[in-house]
Design a protein around this motif. Sequence first.
Motif, short mmCIF file in Angstrom:
data_model
loop_
_atom_site.label_atom_id
_atom_site.label_comp_id
_atom_site.label_asym_id
_atom_site.label_seq_id
_atom_site.Cartn_x
_atom_site.Cartn_y
_atom_site.Cartn_z
N PRO A 1 6.29 -5.58 5.49
CA PRO A 1 7.68 -5.47 5.04
C PRO A 1 7.84 -5.94 3.60
CG PRO A 1 7.53 -6.67 7.14
CD PRO A 1 6.13 -6.50 6.62
N VAL A 2 8.86 -5.44 2.94
CA VAL A 2 9.14 -5.78 1.54
C VAL A 2 9.20 -7.29 1.34
CG1 VAL A 2 10.86 -5.59 -0.31
CG2 VAL A 2 10.26 -3.57 1.06
N ALA A 3 9.82 -8.01 2.25
CA ALA A 3 9.95 -9.46 2.11
C ALA A 3 8.60 -10.17 2.10
CB ALA A 3 10.83 -10.02 3.23
N GLN A 4 7.59 -9.57 2.74
CA GLN A 4 6.25 -10.18 2.78
C GLN A 4 5.34 -9.67 1.66
OE1 GLN A 4 4.49 -9.61 6.64
NE2 GLN A 4 6.18 -10.62 7.70
N GLY A 5 5.79 -8.69 0.91
CA GLY A 5 4.96 -8.10 -0.13
C GLY A 5 4.38 -9.09 -1.12
N PRO A 6 5.22 -9.95 -1.73
CA PRO A 6 4.66 -10.90 -2.70
C PRO A 6 3.60 -11.82 -2.09
CG PRO A 6 7.02 -10.71 -3.00
CD PRO A 6 6.69 -9.96 -1.73
N GLU A 7 3.83 -12.29 -0.90
CA GLU A 7 2.86 -13.17 -0.23
C GLU A 7 1.53 -12.43 0.01
OE1 GLU A 7 2.38 -14.97 4.25
OE2 GLU A 7 4.40 -14.96 3.38
N GLU A 8 1.62 -11.19 0.42
CA GLU A 8 0.40 -10.41 0.70
C GLU A 8 -0.35 -10.07 -0.58
OE1 GLU A 8 -1.11 -9.69 3.64
OE2 GLU A 8 0.39 -11.10 4.40
N VAL A 9 0.37 -9.77 -1.66
CA VAL A 9 -0.30 -9.51 -2.93
C VAL A 9 -0.97 -10.79 -3.43
CG1 VAL A 9 0.04 -8.90 -5.37
CG2 VAL A 9 1.10 -7.52 -3.55
N ALA A 10 -0.30 -11.92 -3.30
CA ALA A 10 -0.91 -13.20 -3.69
C ALA A 10 -2.18 -13.44 -2.89
CB ALA A 10 0.09 -14.34 -3.50
N ARG A 11 -2.19 -13.10 -1.61
CA ARG A 11 -3.37 -13.26 -0.77
C ARG A 11 -4.50 -12.33 -1.25
NH1 ARG A 11 -6.11 -10.87 2.69
NH2 ARG A 11 -4.71 -9.12 2.98
N LEU A 12 -4.15 -11.07 -1.55
CA LEU A 12 -5.15 -10.13 -2.07
C LEU A 12 -5.78 -10.63 -3.37
CD1 LEU A 12 -3.76 -6.46 -1.83
CD2 LEU A 12 -5.86 -7.35 -0.83
N LEU B 1 -11.38 1.98 -0.68
CA LEU B 1 -10.50 0.91 -1.16
C LEU B 1 -9.56 0.40 -0.07
CD1 LEU B 1 -9.58 2.38 -4.65
CD2 LEU B 1 -11.32 0.67 -4.10
N GLU B 2 -9.32 -0.89 -0.11
CA GLU B 2 -8.33 -1.50 0.78
C GLU B 2 -6.95 -1.07 0.32
OE1 GLU B 2 -6.90 -6.01 2.09
OE2 GLU B 2 -8.65 -5.77 0.80
N ARG B 3 -6.04 -0.81 1.25
CA ARG B 3 -4.68 -0.36 0.94
C ARG B 3 -3.66 -1.35 1.47
NH1 ARG B 3 -5.33 3.97 -2.48
NH2 ARG B 3 -7.43 4.61 -1.99
N LEU B 4 -2.73 -1.72 0.61
CA LEU B 4 -1.58 -2.51 1.03
C LEU B 4 -0.35 -1.69 0.69
CD1 LEU B 4 -0.30 -5.15 2.08
CD2 LEU B 4 -0.28 -5.94 -0.30
N VAL B 5 0.42 -1.33 1.70
CA VAL B 5 1.66 -0.58 1.50
C VAL B 5 2.81 -1.53 1.80
CG1 VAL B 5 3.01 1.44 2.15
CG2 VAL B 5 0.50 1.54 2.23
N ILE B 6 3.71 -1.65 0.83
CA ILE B 6 4.87 -2.53 0.98
C ILE B 6 6.08 -1.65 1.28
CG2 ILE B 6 6.33 -4.22 -0.18
CD1 ILE B 6 3.82 -4.98 -1.86
N SER B 7 6.57 -1.76 2.51
CA SER B 7 7.65 -0.86 2.94
C SER B 7 8.35 -1.40 4.18
CB SER B 7 7.06 0.52 3.27
OG SER B 7 8.05 1.35 3.84
N ASP B 8 9.66 -1.23 4.21
CA ASP B 8 10.43 -1.55 5.41
C ASP B 8 10.60 -0.34 6.32
OD1 ASP B 8 10.82 -4.23 4.75
OD2 ASP B 8 12.69 -3.83 3.67
N THR C 1 8.23 -0.91 -6.16
CA THR C 1 7.34 -1.93 -5.60
C THR C 1 6.82 -2.85 -6.69
OG1 THR C 1 6.73 -0.48 -3.78
CG2 THR C 1 5.21 -2.28 -4.29
N TRP C 2 6.24 -2.30 -7.75
CA TRP C 2 5.64 -3.18 -8.75
C TRP C 2 6.68 -3.91 -9.60
CZ3 TRP C 2 6.51 -2.64 -13.87
CH2 TRP C 2 6.73 -1.37 -14.41
N ASN C 3 7.88 -3.34 -9.75
CA ASN C 3 8.93 -4.07 -10.50
C ASN C 3 9.20 -5.41 -9.84
OD1 ASN C 3 11.43 -2.06 -12.23
ND2 ASN C 3 9.24 -1.72 -12.17
N ALA C 4 9.31 -5.42 -8.52
CA ALA C 4 9.57 -6.67 -7.79
C ALA C 4 8.38 -7.62 -7.89
CB ALA C 4 9.88 -6.36 -6.32
N LEU C 5 7.17 -7.08 -7.85
CA LEU C 5 5.97 -7.93 -7.93
C LEU C 5 5.80 -8.49 -9.33
CD1 LEU C 5 3.68 -5.70 -5.72
CD2 LEU C 5 4.72 -7.89 -5.08
#
Length: 193
Positions: A107-118, A82-89, A134-138
């Motif tokens: 980084p946390v600030a890029q997390g939403p953009e990266e999830v949208a891309r996924l 599986l592909e892994r995306l870790v959202i962390s500063d 992490t998921w609360n913010a998403l």
Amino acid sequence: MRKYIVSVIATVDGFFEGPGKDVMAMPFDDGFSRYNAELLRDAAAVVHGSRWFDGGAYWTRVQGDESEPAIEREIARLNVDLERLVISDSLRPDPAWPWAARTRIVPVAQGPEEVARLKQGDGGTIVSFGSATTWNALLAAGLVDELHVMIGPALLGDGTKLWSGPRRPLRLLDVRRLEDSQLVRLRYDASGA
């Protein structure tokens, strides 16, 4: 377009961790692992927060340990590709991680953009297990399609709340008592639609 599913265990009084962030206070049983395996069978990617990500060391050990329960070894095997995306500063990549080649840290600030891309990808779902910060913010950003909450038979009275964001509408899709388990899975449409 991929669907993003968050799966989490909680107590009847709404905590996903006990006091002091003790995750072992949760009402786990075999139904929990069987359900997570069910979700992983359809998954293409996993989104993590840094606290819940160890680079694959735990699941790599489980996969090779014949004394581990068969369902845990299956979860380990399902996790391999599986592909892994870790959202962390704070987390930095480690080339020694078993999953290093399949892991991106943003980084946390890029997390939403990266999830949208996924989510724009084809095939499989995107899943998160735990990682509530992490998921609360998403979810607040409108990126979580479904929230699966496994409610277990426990009242902790204290701990970390399942949700810490602003009021968010959910629509119940279905309820399922997990087989041979005391867990009840509530499946919600979390898209806000």
